[in-house]
Design an enzyme around this catalytic site. Sequence first.
Site, PDB file in Angstrom:
ATOM      1  N   GLU A 157       6.398 -42.552  24.837  1.00 23.56           N
ATOM      2  CA  GLU A 157       7.193 -42.607  23.594  1.00 23.56           C
ATOM      3  C   GLU A 157       7.834 -43.967  23.344  1.00 23.56           C
ATOM      4  O   GLU A 157       9.032 -44.060  23.044  1.00 23.56           O
ATOM      5  CB  GLU A 157       8.266 -41.506  23.621  1.00 23.56           C
ATOM      6  CG  GLU A 157       7.671 -40.127  23.790  1.00 23.56           C
ATOM      7  CD  GLU A 157       8.704 -39.012  23.909  1.00 23.56           C
ATOM      8  OE1 GLU A 157       9.914 -39.287  23.781  1.00 23.56           O
ATOM      9  OE2 GLU A 157       8.298 -37.856  24.135  1.00 23.56           O
ATOM     10  N   ASN A 200       1.479 -42.081  26.431  1.00 21.75           N
ATOM     11  CA  ASN A 200       1.700 -40.727  25.900  1.00 21.75           C
ATOM     12  C   ASN A 200       2.747 -40.773  24.787  1.00 21.75           C
ATOM     13  O   ASN A 200       3.779 -41.440  24.930  1.00 21.75           O
ATOM     14  CB  ASN A 200       2.211 -39.844  27.059  1.00 21.75           C
ATOM     15  CG  ASN A 200       2.285 -38.372  26.727  1.00 21.75           C
ATOM     16  OD1 ASN A 200       1.318 -37.790  26.250  1.00 21.75           O
ATOM     17  ND2 ASN A 200       3.437 -37.753  26.989  1.00 21.75           N
ATOM     18  N   HIS A 236       3.332 -31.480  19.632  1.00 24.29           N
ATOM     19  CA  HIS A 236       4.395 -30.490  19.400  1.00 24.29           C
ATOM     20  C   HIS A 236       4.398 -30.179  17.899  1.00 24.29           C
ATOM     21  O   HIS A 236       4.783 -31.032  17.093  1.00 24.29           O
ATOM     22  CB  HIS A 236       5.760 -31.069  19.793  1.00 24.29           C
ATOM     23  CG  HIS A 236       5.899 -31.319  21.267  1.00 24.29           C
ATOM     24  ND1 HIS A 236       5.941 -30.304  22.197  1.00 24.29           N
ATOM     25  CD2 HIS A 236       6.000 -32.472  21.970  1.00 24.29           C
ATOM     26  CE1 HIS A 236       6.074 -30.813  23.409  1.00 24.29           C
ATOM     27  NE2 HIS A 236       6.107 -32.129  23.306  1.00 24.29           N
ATOM     28  N   GLU A 265       1.070 -31.955  25.580  1.00 22.60           N
ATOM     29  CA  GLU A 265       2.295 -31.130  25.569  1.00 22.60           C
ATOM     30  C   GLU A 265       2.217 -30.101  24.449  1.00 22.60           C
ATOM     31  O   GLU A 265       3.200 -29.847  23.749  1.00 22.60           O
ATOM     32  CB  GLU A 265       3.531 -32.034  25.381  1.00 22.60           C
ATOM     33  CG  GLU A 265       3.652 -33.109  26.430  1.00 22.60           C
ATOM     34  CD  GLU A 265       4.907 -33.976  26.299  1.00 22.60           C
ATOM     35  OE1 GLU A 265       5.838 -33.605  25.552  1.00 22.60           O
ATOM     36  OE2 GLU A 265       4.944 -35.039  26.946  1.00 22.60           O
ATOM     37  N   ASP A 267       2.416 -27.333  21.926  1.00 23.14           N
ATOM     38  CA  ASP A 267       3.055 -26.069  21.552  1.00 23.14           C
ATOM     39  C   ASP A 267       3.099 -26.014  20.037  1.00 23.14           C
ATOM     40  O   ASP A 267       3.177 -27.044  19.368  1.00 23.14           O
ATOM     41  CB  ASP A 267       4.429 -25.843  22.211  1.00 23.14           C
ATOM     42  CG  ASP A 267       5.431 -26.973  22.062  1.00 23.14           C
ATOM     43  OD1 ASP A 267       5.197 -27.893  21.242  1.00 23.14           O
ATOM     44  OD2 ASP A 267       6.458 -26.932  22.761  1.00 23.14           O
TER      45      ASP A 267
END
Length: 451
Positions: A157, A200, A236, A265, A267
Site C-alpha cells: 500500500e 501488494n 476488498h 485479500e 472479500d
Amino acid sequence: MTMPRRAAQAFTAVLLAASTVTALSHTAAAADTLGSAAAGKGRYFGTAVAANHLGESAYASTLDREFNQVTPENEMKWDATEGSRNTFTFGNADQIVSHAQSQNMKVRGHTLVWHSQLPSWVSGLGATDLRSAMNNHITQVMQHYKGKIYAWDVVNEAYQDGSSGALRSSPFADKLGSGFIEEAFRTARSVDPNAKLCYNDYNTDGVNAKSNAVYAMVKDFKSRGVPIDCVGFQSHFNSASPVPSDYQANLQRFADLGVDVQITELDIEGSGTAQANNYSNVVKACLAVTRCTGLTVWGVTDKYSWRSSGTPLLFDSNYGKKPAYDAALAALGGTGTPGGGDGGNPGGNATCTVSFARTSDWNDGYNGEVTVKAGSAPINGWTVTLTFATPQKVASLWNGTPSWDSSGTVMTVRAASYNSSLAAGASTSFGFTAAKNGNNSTPTLGACTAS
Ligand code: 9MR
C-alpha cells in the site's frame, strides 16, 4: 478390556486398513474443496488466518479441509514482529507457519514494509536510521522464515488513493523518497533469493490512476532489473467499491509485464446470489489469466472478518457454506457441495441406490463396505440404514456418520462432510468393522435416501 494377542493383531490390522481407506477415499474425492479444485487448475486457494483462532476446532477443521495456502492476518506485521527496535517476536506467526506446514499449505508473508501497524519508534527515526531499521527488519524477518514462505508482500500500500498517482505519505516515502521501494525489494532478494517478492495494494483492482502508478513502477522495475516477481491485488469489494468490469484486463496487463499476479485479500460484502456471482466472476478472472497463480480470501468465516457486519466471506458465522462458496467452487470446476443455500440440487429428483460387500472376514469379525450411487441427478446428501443381527456390534466406521436406534440393531449412516455431494451417477462408499459375537450373518441393507 483384554484381548487375546491374535485377536488384538487382527483388530489392529483392521484399524490400519480402515484408516488407509479413509485417507485414500478422501484424496480420491475429486475437487470437492476450494483447495483441491484450485489445485486442479494449477492454482492455490488460500485464506488469511489469525493465530488466536487456531484452537477453535470448527475454524481449524474448515481451514484444513478447504484451503491450501494461508496468509497470517496480522502476525507478521512490523508491530507484531519488532515492537521495539531489534527485538523480534515470532511466536504467533510461527504458530501459523507450523500449522500450515503440517497441512502442506503455502504461506504468504504479509508484510515487511507498510505505513500501517508500524510501531512509533520507527516513525520517530531520522532518514539514516530509518533506512538501516527498514533493511534490518526485512533481513531479520525474512531470515527467520527462510525456506518457509512462497511469497512476501515486500511493500504494501505505498500509493495514494485517488487521481494523483503519487506515493502515499509515510515515514518511508517522506524520509527516504520513492527509492525506498526499490531498496526494500533489493534487500529482500539478497536475504531469500527463493521467495517470490511481491508488491501488494488495494483499489488497484481495475484500471485507474492508482493502478496505473503501480503499473508504471513495475514496468520500470522490470526494465531496470529491480527484483520483483509478483503483484498482489487485495480485492476488498463492497457496494462502494464493486468488482471492476475491467478486473481481468487489469490483471492481464500486469501479467504481461512479466510478473505473476495474485488475488491476495479477497472479500466481497453482500449475500445470496449477488455475492455468489461476484465471487464467481473474480475466480473466473483469475483462471482466465495464465499468470494469476492463486487466490486468498481475507478470512475463513464471517464471524472473524475485519468487515464482519458486511458478511463478505465464503463461510457464515457457523461455518456453513454460503452460496458464495458454491459459486467459487463451481467456478474452480469443483463438484457440487452440501448446505450451500441455493447452490445445490433444489429439485425432488435426488435419488440414490446402495450395494453391500463383505470385504474381509476373520474369526469373530468382518469388514463391510456400502457403496452409495447417485441416480440421474446430482445429490447433496445421502442416508442409508443397515440392520444387524444380535449380538453383532459395529466397532468402527469410516467415511460416514452413524447413529443408532434404541435397540442398538438399526444403524443409520449419513454422509461425511466430504462425501455427501455426488454428481449424477457418481459413487462413494463407507465402511465398517463389525464384531460377530458368534453370529456370522450379513446385515440387512435398507433403502438409500438422497437429498
Ligand atoms: O484484517 C486486518 C485487521 O485484523 C487489522 O486490524 C487491520 C489493521 O490495519 O489490518 C487488516 O488487514 C489489512 C491488511 O493487512 C492489508 N490490507 C487491508 C487489510 C484490511 O484492512
